[in-house]
Design a protein around this motif. Sequence first.
Motif, short mmCIF file in Angstrom:
data_model
loop_
_atom_site.label_atom_id
_atom_site.label_comp_id
_atom_site.label_asym_id
_atom_site.label_seq_id
_atom_site.Cartn_x
_atom_site.Cartn_y
_atom_site.Cartn_z
N HIS A 103 0.73 -7.26 -3.87
CA HIS A 103 -0.71 -7.29 -4.07
C HIS A 103 -1.19 -8.30 -5.10
O HIS A 103 -2.36 -8.69 -5.06
CB HIS A 103 -1.21 -5.89 -4.43
CG HIS A 103 -1.13 -4.95 -3.29
ND1 HIS A 103 -1.20 -3.59 -3.45
CD2 HIS A 103 -1.00 -5.15 -1.95
CE1 HIS A 103 -1.11 -3.00 -2.27
NE2 HIS A 103 -0.98 -3.94 -1.35
N LEU B 209 0.82 -1.22 0.00
CA LEU B 209 0.00 0.00 0.00
C LEU B 209 0.85 1.26 0.00
O LEU B 209 0.48 2.25 -0.63
CB LEU B 209 -0.96 0.01 1.19
CG LEU B 209 -2.26 -0.74 0.98
CD1 LEU B 209 -3.05 -0.85 2.28
CD2 LEU B 209 -3.11 -0.09 -0.10
N GLN C 73 -6.40 -2.91 -5.46
CA GLN C 73 -6.20 -2.17 -4.22
C GLN C 73 -7.36 -2.40 -3.25
O GLN C 73 -7.15 -2.58 -2.05
CB GLN C 73 -6.03 -0.68 -4.50
CG GLN C 73 -4.90 -0.36 -5.44
CD GLN C 73 -3.57 -0.94 -5.01
OE1 GLN C 73 -3.21 -0.89 -3.85
NE2 GLN C 73 -2.83 -1.50 -5.95
N ILE D 14 -6.95 -3.92 0.38
CA ILE D 14 -7.35 -3.16 1.57
C ILE D 14 -8.32 -3.99 2.41
O ILE D 14 -8.20 -4.04 3.64
CB ILE D 14 -7.96 -1.80 1.18
CG1 ILE D 14 -6.86 -0.88 0.62
CG2 ILE D 14 -8.68 -1.15 2.36
CD1 ILE D 14 -7.37 0.37 -0.08
N ASN E 18 4.31 -2.75 -6.22
CA ASN E 18 3.21 -3.23 -5.40
C ASN E 18 2.66 -4.56 -5.90
O ASN E 18 2.05 -5.31 -5.14
CB ASN E 18 2.10 -2.18 -5.29
CG ASN E 18 1.26 -2.09 -6.54
OD1 ASN E 18 1.79 -1.88 -7.64
ND2 ASN E 18 -0.03 -2.23 -6.40
#
Length: 186
Positions: A97, A17, A34, A38, A93
């Motif tokens: 992710h 993040l 994302q 999250i 990322n």
Amino acid sequence: MSIAINIAVIILEILGLRISISERKWKIFAFYTQISNIITLISSVVLVTTGSNDFSAMLRYLSSCMLTMTFLITLCVLVPMGGGFRQLMLSGNGLYHHTLCPILSVTSYIALEQHSFAWPLPVILTFVYGIIMLIMNGKGLFDGPYPFFRVRNQSKLATVIWILVLIGIITAISVGIGIAAEHVGH
């Protein structure tokens, strides 16, 4: 063991993040990747802080379905469309992710954690996200962030096919993870 894995996931999510926020700022919320990560961060924090319960299991199920969708769409759609395996799966990322967090988090959920089987939840959330992004693309308020949302660059038929395929995929993932968790997990 699941607590240790979820602590590792929390650390990896924060690292990913930080990269995402530094590159995209508020636009991170336009990316399903994302949003799914999250939700995973939140679900891991809830599990670690409150223990295993119905609410944490439901959040972990939701995040597992969405992370699996993220992993599969990145690997099977975005990489072949020219995103590059190294760039999308092994750097920035994406390492966190698209690869590490999905693998660790989903494996922990299926094999080690309490389960939930609210299969409509990830389907509805994914559908709502998709409709919002299609509307924003159609009105010229946002471009993408994924090729299948660029309604101004594809036919209406292509858009409908993408919607049906993506909803079919998240439905299959949601049911599949529920079945896998029931057969593999504790």
